[in-house]
Design a protein around this motif. Structure first.
Motif, PDB file in Angstrom:
ATOM      1  N   ILE A 160       0.712   6.467   4.254  1.00  0.00           N
ATOM      2  CA  ILE A 160      -0.662   5.941   4.338  1.00  0.00           C
ATOM      3  C   ILE A 160      -1.340   6.307   5.656  1.00  0.00           C
TER       4      ILE A 160
ATOM      5  N   ALA B 279      -8.702   2.666   5.729  1.00  0.00           N
ATOM      6  CA  ALA B 279      -8.446   1.247   5.483  1.00  0.00           C
ATOM      7  C   ALA B 279      -9.665   0.421   5.858  1.00  0.00           C
TER       8      ALA B 279
ATOM      9  N   ILE C 200      -7.595   1.666   1.107  1.00  0.00           N
ATOM     10  CA  ILE C 200      -6.877   0.390   1.203  1.00  0.00           C
ATOM     11  C   ILE C 200      -7.854  -0.678   1.686  1.00  0.00           C
TER      12      ILE C 200
ATOM     13  N   VAL D  69      -6.573   0.495  -3.457  1.00  0.00           N
ATOM     14  CA  VAL D  69      -5.678  -0.663  -3.409  1.00  0.00           C
ATOM     15  C   VAL D  69      -6.425  -1.830  -2.787  1.00  0.00           C
TER      16      VAL D  69
ATOM     17  N   SER E 257       0.835  -1.205   0.000  1.00  0.00           N
ATOM     18  CA  SER E 257       0.000   0.000   0.000  1.00  0.00           C
ATOM     19  C   SER E 257       0.870   1.255   0.000  1.00  0.00           C
TER      20      SER E 257
END
Length: 444
Positions: free
Chosen positions: A180, A185, A245, A275, A173
């Motif tokens: 990040i 997430a 993510i 992602v 990621s």
């Protein structure tokens, strides 16, 4: 005086056995003291983690020390001595020092190069110090090992590359986004791999994390334990619309995230990158999704390639660290050998300075009219004569530390100068009277 390390680790015992021979945190202190009071033990440090239980000890005799340590472990965990012997790895002398250096620098861990063990070794040493079960040898050796491991981690890339799938998922990621910590997430699943992924995200300072699971109560339990959010599986499409993510690890037989699901939320995402990391087998995420713009879809094979490459990098770093270990062992041995020389040099200096002081007293009696300045000049020059006379004998004494017959020659050295040095290694006094192995030699 002998150094011994007895290890129960992932090579010598399976996890079911290791669970049975682990000291609880509140028992380590008393265990150190109990072991120290055992016959043959002069110093000791106990290390106990989820993957290893180890005893490091300075003992008066190798075979008796080994037996009493193994008996100590057997009695603590309800095993027979023979059962403990079968699951222990024993190293002595240089091999024990090598083992400690490899363990401390992460070369003996399940995950090559992991850094957590360094802190665990340091804590184990501090506890033993506080309980007064370390002495001259371990106070030096453990500080040397900790310093060595810190330098090894700083000088190499041993800990920089992901070698677990869950950690690799988070590192992947970072390759897409860079930082990040400000990303959202989403974790799908509430099992072991999901929790490891969660911990790695938290370790990378990601704070906006949501857990989704088919059994909501499991998602809730995991979320509460780590202070993150949770939702039911029905909320997944809406969560995907805002996530950056996604790490999925479930036991589903069908795809959790489909190409149709991603296509239906594209208009809400405003071309933001997404992602998707699938660490489930069978896969949770439909493979063809990677054709969608700004969506990066990785499965476990992609991660394995990254892990394998990183493991190779770690192994290269590990080999570099291994090459440094012999020099550390030599340094330790040189220090141990000097333990016998230092008292001799100290005794020689003390005798010489006593002679100088007696000479100055005689001068004071015979020349009572000396000024303070004159007395200081004479004292300075007599000390200078002594230092020059001692220079070569002290050099010779130091060289005896590496001589195979050093002990015999040091004894001759003391006889020549008529000096008596203190004992090179003084064992710590036990808190209560305990018979030594020279007095009692029994294997009950």
């Amino acid at each position: 005086m002998h150094l011994i390390a007895i290890s129960i680790n992932h090579r010598t015992a399976d996890v079911a056995l290791r669970e049975q021979v682990a000291f609880k945190d509140d028992a380590i202190r008393s265990a150190n003291v109990d072991l120290f009071e055992t016959k043959s033990i002069l110093e000791n440090v106990i290390l106990s983690t989820c993957n290893r239980t180890e005893v490091y000890a300075v003992v008066d005799q190798i075979h008796t020390g080994r037996y009493y340590i193994q008996r100590f472990l057997a009695r603590n965990f309800g095993f027979e001595v023979e059962e403990i012997k079968a699951m222990t790895e024993v190293t002595v002398g240089d091999d024990a020092v090598r083992h400690l250096l490899q363990v401390t620098s992460g070369l003996d861990s399940v995950v090559l190069g992991e850094t957590q063990i360094l802190g665990q070794i340091r804590d184990a040493f501090f506890v033993a110090q506080e309980e007064d079960t370390t002495g001259t040898v371990f106070n030096h050796l453990f500080k040397q090992a900790i310093t060595f491991a810190k330098k090894a981690h700083n000088d190499t890339d041993i800990a920089d590359n992901a070698v677990s799938v869950s950690y690799a998922a988070v590192e992947l990621s970072k390759k897409v986004f860079g930082k990040i910590n400000n990303k959202k997430a989403l974790i799908i699943g509430a099992g072991e791999m999901s929790e490891l992924s969660l911990l790695n995200l938290i370790g990378s300072n990601v704070t906006d994390i949501t857990i989704v699971n088919r059994t909501v109560s499991k998602a809730q339990q995991l979320a509460i334990a780590h202070d993150v959010k949770y939702e039911s599986m029905e909320a997944l499409p809406q969560l995907l619309a805002h996530a950056d993510i996604v790490i999925s690890s479930t036991s589903s037989d069908t795809y959790i995230i489909t190409d149709h699901m991603i296509s239906s939320i594209q208009s809400q995402r405003k071309n933001d990158s997404l992602v998707l990391i699938d660490i489930a087998v069978p896969r949770d995420i439909e493979p063809d999704i990677n054709a969608v713009q700004d969506v990066f879809n990785y499965d476990v094979d992609d991660l394995k390639g990254l892990v394998d490459a990183n493991l190779k990098e770690r192994q290269n770093a590990a080999n570099e660290i291994l090459q440094r270990i012999p020099a550390e062992i030599d340094a330790h041995n040189e220090w141990v050998n000097m333990l016998g020389v230092v008292p001799v040099i100290r005794a020689l200096r003390e005798k010489a300075m006593n002679i100088q002081e007696d000479t100055m007293s005689s001068i004071d009696r015979k020349l009572p009219g000396l000024t303070e300045r004159e007395r200081k000049i004479i004292s300075k020059h007599t000390k200078s004569i002594i230092n020059q006379m001692l220079k070569d004998p002290i050099k010779q004494a130091k060289e005896l530390s590496s001589d195979k017959k050093g002990n015999e020659k040091l004894e001759l050295f003391q006889n020549i100068f008529d000096i008596e040095a203190e004992q090179a290694y003084e064992p710590k006094k036990k808190k209560r009277n305990v018979a030594t192995t020279s007095q009692i030699f029994s294997f009950e």
